[in-house]
Enzyme design. Structure first.
Site, PDB file in Angstrom:
ATOM      1  N   LYS A  77      -3.033   8.219 -10.105  1.00  0.00           N
ATOM      2  CA  LYS A  77      -4.534   8.585 -10.962  1.00  0.00           C
ATOM      3  C   LYS A  77      -4.682   9.875 -10.997  1.00  0.00           C
ATOM      4  O   LYS A  77      -5.467  10.399 -12.233  1.00  0.00           O
ATOM      5  CB  LYS A  77      -5.485   7.792  -9.991  1.00  0.00           C
ATOM      6  CG  LYS A  77      -5.703   8.426  -8.642  1.00  0.00           C
ATOM      7  CD  LYS A  77      -6.863   7.564  -7.812  1.00  0.00           C
ATOM      8  CE  LYS A  77      -7.048   8.302  -6.469  1.00  0.00           C
ATOM      9  NZ  LYS A  77      -7.673   9.642  -6.439  1.00  0.00           N
ATOM     10  N   THR A  78      -4.363  10.746 -10.079  1.00  0.00           N
ATOM     11  CA  THR A  78      -4.451  12.106 -10.310  1.00  0.00           C
ATOM     12  C   THR A  78      -3.760  12.742 -11.569  1.00  0.00           C
ATOM     13  O   THR A  78      -4.327  13.533 -12.289  1.00  0.00           O
ATOM     14  CB  THR A  78      -4.070  13.014  -8.973  1.00  0.00           C
ATOM     15  OG1 THR A  78      -4.852  12.482  -8.043  1.00  0.00           O
ATOM     16  CG2 THR A  78      -4.474  14.736  -9.361  1.00  0.00           C
TER      17      THR A  78
ATOM     18  N   ASP B  28     -13.649  10.767  -9.901  1.00  0.00           N
ATOM     19  CA  ASP B  28     -12.597  10.115  -9.126  1.00  0.00           C
ATOM     20  C   ASP B  28     -13.162   9.308  -7.901  1.00  0.00           C
ATOM     21  O   ASP B  28     -14.098   9.489  -7.494  1.00  0.00           O
ATOM     22  CB  ASP B  28     -11.527  11.233  -8.804  1.00  0.00           C
ATOM     23  CG  ASP B  28     -10.183  10.969  -8.202  1.00  0.00           C
ATOM     24  OD1 ASP B  28     -10.105   9.628  -8.324  1.00  0.00           O
ATOM     25  OD2 ASP B  28      -9.704  11.735  -7.719  1.00  0.00           O
ATOM     26  N   GLU B  29     -12.369   8.432  -7.244  1.00  0.00           N
ATOM     27  CA  GLU B  29     -12.905   7.661  -6.234  1.00  0.00           C
ATOM     28  C   GLU B  29     -14.172   7.151  -6.418  1.00  0.00           C
ATOM     29  O   GLU B  29     -14.714   7.010  -5.486  1.00  0.00           O
ATOM     30  CB  GLU B  29     -12.646   8.659  -5.014  1.00  0.00           C
ATOM     31  CG  GLU B  29     -11.402   9.129  -4.670  1.00  0.00           C
ATOM     32  CD  GLU B  29     -10.379   8.593  -4.318  1.00  0.00           C
ATOM     33  OE1 GLU B  29     -10.224   6.977  -4.100  1.00  0.00           O
ATOM     34  OE2 GLU B  29      -8.893   8.827  -3.780  1.00  0.00           O
TER      35      GLU B  29
ATOM     36  N   GLN C   6      -9.734  -0.271  -2.163  1.00  0.00           N
ATOM     37  CA  GLN C   6      -9.819   0.928  -1.363  1.00  0.00           C
ATOM     38  C   GLN C   6     -11.166   1.510  -0.966  1.00  0.00           C
ATOM     39  O   GLN C   6     -11.135   2.563  -0.663  1.00  0.00           O
ATOM     40  CB  GLN C   6      -8.978   1.862  -1.997  1.00  0.00           C
ATOM     41  CG  GLN C   6      -7.239   1.521  -1.918  1.00  0.00           C
ATOM     42  CD  GLN C   6      -6.386   2.807  -2.296  1.00  0.00           C
ATOM     43  OE1 GLN C   6      -6.519   3.757  -1.490  1.00  0.00           O
ATOM     44  NE2 GLN C   6      -5.955   2.853  -3.576  1.00  0.00           N
TER      45      GLN C   6
ATOM     46  N   ARG D 139      -0.103   3.611   2.797  1.00  0.00           N
ATOM     47  CA  ARG D 139       0.075   5.112   3.003  1.00  0.00           C
ATOM     48  C   ARG D 139       1.821   5.232   3.154  1.00  0.00           C
ATOM     49  O   ARG D 139       2.197   6.314   3.034  1.00  0.00           O
ATOM     50  CB  ARG D 139      -0.670   5.597   4.278  1.00  0.00           C
ATOM     51  CG  ARG D 139      -1.990   5.451   4.266  1.00  0.00           C
ATOM     52  CD  ARG D 139      -2.715   6.162   3.109  1.00  0.00           C
ATOM     53  NE  ARG D 139      -2.906   5.116   2.037  1.00  0.00           N
ATOM     54  CZ  ARG D 139      -3.199   5.380   0.749  1.00  0.00           C
ATOM     55  NH1 ARG D 139      -3.186   6.722   0.367  1.00  0.00           N
ATOM     56  NH2 ARG D 139      -3.510   4.367  -0.019  1.00  0.00           N
TER      57      ARG D 139
END
Length: 804
Positions: free
Chosen positions: A50-51, A280-281, A311, A661
């Site tokens: 996504k970044t 973002d997020e 998330q 993770r």
């Protein structure tokens, strides 16, 4: 407007050239990058890049604007231009690159017209650095890429006079906030057990997240004694902050929203400036952040939110999953793009995560997949006790390092910090280096807070809280009674404490402390003048010397004092680092950065040590090898979370985050019995384990609870004697529970002595330099050729070590 044949050809050629510029992205990523106009929701699965999408979308908007989707040729375009583009597409050269880009641009944005908001300093810095590499530092520096709080502080520094604040306002951290609230609770003679300062701070924080002023909060809670009392505390707290020209962390967002809502001209200016807003997020936004984002994007409605509803794990901080779930309802013409290809993990890990999160009802749904191959199956281990669990973790890591891995490849994630104790002990016994994220933060240490308080008072003398902290540190014969008298005089005269201190001679009530107070005021005033013509790091050295703080620490001549001196000097390193990243570093700028710093931002990723942290802290990080410890009912999920489906779903999302993770290997561990808060409790394995299908887990570890019980020979908890047998595959069999009692056996410590040569699987060759008997074991000090001296407990060490 009708397309001509020339328009069609030109638009197709332009799109093909732009497409090739971003050919390193996958199809869905490119779709998000090229969708520049109108509302866009990007559902970005864990590890889906996504970044990378955010950065490339910004690059596309700056270089080509609407070029990819624009259907027409420029008004002044010629056949020669079309011919050039066709030739460039066939044979791109650096020589012709600039002309090709110019011919492909349609309304490109300027850097300052783009706002990219994220949650952590680490993420913001990554975006900034990658944009600088791609676009050049001079061009990229004008992009507004920052955290929510940094962006708001930037706006408030320019505009806060419109809401009655001076631009030199200070920012209170959690500790500062609690100090003020504690004093208010005490002054109002309230029971601090009923009105616990943490609970009160949390209630006020939630009110600010919901944009409730003290007046609104009081009106909405008149019937509730506790909340109506909190409303009065909130009112007094807000008054004290305003008098000190200070804001707390929650104020930064709320005051910005109030500024924009209450000043249409300021709002219009920022709406006109930001042609493109990216958040973002987005699943982690609270109500105030949602309103703020909507306000800033209100001019053009070119809003792109990136996030993952699976998330959303910060409900306790005020985050609401509704913001992302209902985005398409808020923006009726919104486009939704799902990023499902994962670049981080193996398919076994992703398949387990997919099956786990499928049990949640409130989600938009997506399926993570990867080209990384199936990879190793998930390893499950159940121990009799937490000590056994910890030894298993230490053994797996030591064996992995012996096979060529690094300690830094491993992360231990747990639901609560209390679970770290037994792991720490095992690591110490086995010489495993580790670091804990979210222990005592560097900026929370007393000496660091003292020096920061001096800097804040120099920057903003109206900050009464920081002034109280350092007015008699080091000791200046200014007692608490004098400080309280100065505070009372400030209130009576409607002025600041620093003003009273500066004119102490005019107030006989201050008595014999007048001279000391006057000298303190002169000290601060002189330092204020000094900072105007001195580099920031040199100025900080002067603050340490002029205040007498450094001298007072040196005079103590203790090991603790030496550590505190080192911490005050380390703060200078932070200042130097800040200066290296700023064109015009200022004291106020440094203090802002410090106040918005998190523990994750300080994590040293270069050191070779196992990382230990909570699952919440691990959000956004990744590790080759991950242990999820304490996977037991009552711990994860917790008993309270199991009472409401909404809370259980959030716990499951947290588990999903923790699982994803892991890049190569995931370990899931639990214990039959565990000592917590002074009590031994027997636990069933977590229900989340049962939601992971058998085919993704090592088959040789799928054991029923009865088989595990017999193997470990444990005393069962009567509460679970009639419970079903446990199998990680989800299969259950009713089994009788048989209890046995086993006499503990003492394992003899190995015969070792100083001078003995040893070989350790992880640390290599070494020589024992000392042996110290300790609690039925021996503490060994061994000097290894490669890693230096280690202190190991003999019984544990001999699992990985042989005597030569």
């Amino acid at each position: 407007m009708e397309q001509s044949r020339f328009d069609i050809q030109y638009a197709a050629m332009r799109a093909a050239i732009i497409e090739r510029e971003f050919q390193h992205l996958n199809e869905k990523q490119r779709e998000a990058v090229f969708h520049t106009e109108g509302p866009l929701l990007v559902l970005a699965g864990a590890g889906s890049g996504k970044t990378t999408v955010l950065i490339n979308r910004i690059i596309n908007i700056l270089r080509f604007g609407e070029g990819y989707s624009y259907a027409y040729a420029p008004e002044d375009a010629t056949e020669d231009d079309l011919l050039f583009l066709r030739e460039y597409l066939r044979n791109p050269t650096e020589e012709h690159r600039m002309r090709a880009e110019t011919l492909c641009r349609v309304n490109p944005a300027r850097p300052w017209q783009i706002l990219a908001i994220t949650f952590t300093n680490k993420a913001a810095k990554e975006i900034q650095s990658r944009l600088q590499r791609a676009l050049g530092e001079e061009f990229a520096k004008d992009i507004w890429a920052s955290t929510f709080h940094s962006m708001c502080v930037r706006i408030l520094r320019r505009e806060c006079d419109a809401i009655g604040y001076d631009r030199s306002f200070t920012i209170y951290d959690t500790d500062d906030q609690k100090r003020v609230l504690t004093a208010i609770i005490k002054n109002n003679k309230l029971d601090d057990k009923v009105f616990d300062v943490r609970g009160v701070a949390s209630a006020i924080g939630r009110a600010k997240d919901n944009l409730q002023t003290p007046r609104i909060y009081a009106i909405e809670n008149t019937e509730d004694y506790y909340k109506s009392t909190v409303a009065e505390i909130y009112k007094q707290y807000a008054k004290q902050l305003k008098e000190s020209n200070a804001m707390d962390f929650d104020d930064i967002i709320m005051k910005t929203v109030q500024l924009l809502q209450g000043n249409p001209d300021i709002l219009e200016r920022y709406q006109r400036q930001f042609h493109y807003v990216m958040a973002d997020e987005y699943q982690d936004t609270n109500h105030a952040q949602y309103v703020l984002t909507s306000l800033l994007a209100g001019g053009y409605e070119n809003i792109c939110v990136v996030g993952d509803d699976d998330q959303s794990i910060y409900k306790f901080r005020g985050a609401t999953i509704t913001n992302i779930l209902e985005f398409e309802g808020q923006y009726k013409n919104a486009t939704t793009i799902r990023l499902e290809q994962n670049y981080r993990s193996t398919q076994n890990i992703l398949s387990a995560a997919n099956e786990l999160i499928r049990n949640n009802a409130r989600r938009k749904g997506k399926e993570l997949w990867t080209d990384n191959g199936d990879g190793a199956k998930i390893r499950f281990h159940r121990s009799d006790t937490q000590e056994g669990e910890a030894e298993y973790v230490a053994r797996m890591i030591t064996e992995g390092v012996a096979d060529g891995k690094h300690f830094s490849d491993y992360a231990i994630l747990y639901r609560n910090h209390v679970l770290s104790n037994s792991i720490e002990s095992a690591f110490k016994r086995n010489g495993v280096p580790y670091r804990i994220v979210s222990g005592l933060r560097f900026f929370d240490r007393a000496e660091v807070k003292d020096m920061l308080a001096y800097l804040w008072v120099i920057a903003n003398p109206t900050d009464n809280l920081r002034l109280r902290r350092i007015i008699n540190v080091p000791a200046r014969k200014i007692g608490n009674k004098t400080v309280e008298t100065a505070a009372m005089l400030a209130e009576l005269n409607n002025t600041t404490m620093f003003d009273i201190v500066s004119h102490a001679a005019e107030h006989p009530e201050l008595g014999r402390a007048t001279n000391a107070l006057t000298k303190f005021a002169e000290l601060i005033t002189n330092l204020q003048k000094m900072k105007e013509h001195m580099p920031l790091d040199e100025f900080y050295e002067q603050v340490m010397v002029q205040t007498g703080y450094l001298e007072a620490l040196k005079a103590k001549e203790t090991q603790e004092a030496q550590g505190r001196i080192e911490n005050t000097m380390e703060l200078k390193s932070n200042i130097a680092d800040f200066m290296s990243r700023q064109e015009q570093p200022t004291l106020e700028g440094f203090l802002e950065e410090v106040s918005l710093f998190t523990d994750i931002d300080r994590m040293d990723e270069s050191s070779d040590a196992v990382v230990m942290m909570t699952m919440h802290s691990a959000k956004g990080l990744e590790f080759p090898q991950v242990f999820l410890v304490g996977m037991e009912e009552g711990i994860f999920p917790g008993f309270r979370a199991m009472e409401k489906e909404e809370d259980l779903e959030e716990e499951r999302r947290l588990c999903y985050v923790a699982v994803t993770r892991a890049k190569q290997q995931l370990y899931l561990t639990c214990a039959e019995r565990r000592m917590m808060y002074g009590r031994t409790q027997y636990s069933k394995p977590s229900q989340f384990l049962k939601e992971i299908p058998k085919q993704f887990v090592d088959s040789n570890i799928s054991e029923t609870r009865q088989e595990m019980q017999e193997k470990l020979d444990l005393q069962p908890n009567p509460k679970y004697q009639s419970s079903r047998a446990y199998d990680i595959s989800g299969a259950h069999k009713k089994q009788p529970v048989i209890a046995k009692k086993k006499t503990a056996q003492t394992v003899a410590a190995p015969a070792l002595k100083p001078g003995d040569q040893v070989d350790h699987k992880a640390f290599g060759h070494g020589m024992i330099t000392s042996c110290k008997p300790m609690g039925g074991d021996i503490l060994l000090e061994i000097t290894f050729d490669k890693v230096g001296t280690k202190r190991l407990m003999a019984k544990s060490a001999m699992n990985f070590m042989t005597k030569k």
